[in-house]
Design an enzyme around this catalytic site. Structure first.
Site, PDB file in Angstrom:
ATOM      1  N   SER A  52       0.835  -1.206   0.000  1.00  0.00           N
ATOM      2  CA  SER A  52       0.000   0.000   0.000  1.00  0.00           C
ATOM      3  C   SER A  52       0.876   1.265   0.000  1.00  0.00           C
ATOM      4  CB  SER A  52      -0.976  -0.041   1.175  1.00  0.00           C
ATOM      5  OG  SER A  52      -1.999   0.910   1.029  1.00  0.00           O
ATOM      6  N   ASP A 109      -9.892  -5.085  -4.784  1.00  0.00           N
ATOM      7  CA  ASP A 109      -9.374  -4.034  -3.901  1.00  0.00           C
ATOM      8  C   ASP A 109     -10.253  -2.780  -3.980  1.00  0.00           C
ATOM      9  OD1 ASP A 109      -7.772  -2.147  -2.516  1.00  0.00           O
ATOM     10  OD2 ASP A 109      -5.935  -3.140  -3.165  1.00  0.00           O
ATOM     11  N   HIS A 137      -7.956  -5.354  -0.518  1.00  0.00           N
ATOM     12  CA  HIS A 137      -6.677  -4.699  -0.268  1.00  0.00           C
ATOM     13  C   HIS A 137      -5.744  -5.591   0.558  1.00  0.00           C
ATOM     14  CE1 HIS A 137      -4.112  -1.279  -0.454  1.00  0.00           C
ATOM     15  NE2 HIS A 137      -4.154  -0.996   0.839  1.00  0.00           N
TER      16      HIS A 137
END
Length: 269
Positions: free
Chosen positions: A98, A222, A250
């Site tokens: 991320s 996601d 995610h």
């Protein structure tokens, strides 16, 4: 073994060094708004296969110092460089999840891939996390502004709401509570300032500077960093490999844990 590394005169980062010291080093950069412990289910397995796993808490997160300033991708990348140099890492594998993936990309561009042999990006918040007139994918800036506002108003609720869109597959309440707790360990101000970096930074000019084998792991479902971001990274990083996780949101590192670990070992071997 956990210890601290000084990256600025008044800022020390907490580092966890696991596995055989003569093993192939893998440096993990965590995502927003948690810390290095998010990779617990990789640390449990990779050292058994001879890999040295190095987890870093970014400034403002986990056990690292929580300065008032310094929450930009450039400063985060410089912090990683300081850790690499302090540990005298060579030929290491850099992985980032991320926001950590975004920082890894900035490290590759800003520090010319210093000592990195391979790069793995997991659900990376790149090349741009928020929608722009010339980039229609990602979160709306207004939604990130709401996260920032809620961080200063009711951070536990913000973390809980954010966690609700994190995992595509069912996870136990106990796991959600554990993951929520990782976010609570962070500095509130550091959490908000890092969200500003997520909102405003642009890595599109960095992608072409990556010249090591690169794998892009991304959840097809996601809702934080949509799959279109992975496709944009794949197009921008020459010779990169895109590995879709069809049943993941995610949190692909846990949604498809066995596949994730297997694909990671295959890439780094």
């Amino acid at each position: 073994m956990g210890f601290y590394i000084r990256v600025e005169q008044t800022v020390n980062l907490y580092v966890e060094d696991l596995g055989p010291k003569d093993g192939q080093p893998i440096l993990f950069i965590h995502g927003w708004p948690v810390n290095h412990k998010m990779f617990e289910y990789q640390y449990n397995q990779l050292p058994k296969k001879g890999y040295r796993c190095i987890g870093v808490d970014l400034r403002g997160f986990g056990k690292s110092d929580q300065p008032w300033e310094g929450y930009t991708y450039n400063r985060f990348a410089d912090d990683i460089r300081a850790v690499v140099d302090a540990l005298q890492l060579k030929n290491f594998i850099l992985v980032g999840f991320s926001m950590g993936g975004a920082i890894a990309i900035r490290y590759m561009a800003r520090h010319l891939g210093h000592q990195v042999s391979k790069l793995a990006l997991f659900g990376a918040a790149a090349p741009v996390f928020t929608k722009r007139p010339d980039f229609p994918y990602g979160m709306a800036k207004e939604d990130v502004n709401k996260l920032i506002k809620e961080t200063y108003r009711d951070r536990p609720k913000m973390l809980s709401d954010f966690g609700d869109i994190f995992f595509a597959r069912c996870v136990t309440e106990s796991f959600k509570n554990w993951f929520h707790g990782l976010g609570l360990e962070a500095s509130g101000h550091g959490t908000a300032m890092s969200a500003i970096a997520l909102r405003d930074e642009d890595l599109r000019g960095d992608l072409s500077k990556i010249n090591v084998p690169t794998a892009i792991f991304h959840g097809v479902q996601d809702k934080v960093c949509p799959f279109e971001l992975a496709e944009a990274m794949h197009a921008g990083i020459k010779g990169s490999e895109l590995i879709p996780f069809h049943y993941s949101g995610h949190g692909l590192f846990y949604c498809e844990l066995e596949k994730f670990n297997s694909e990671l070992v295959q890439f780094i071997t």
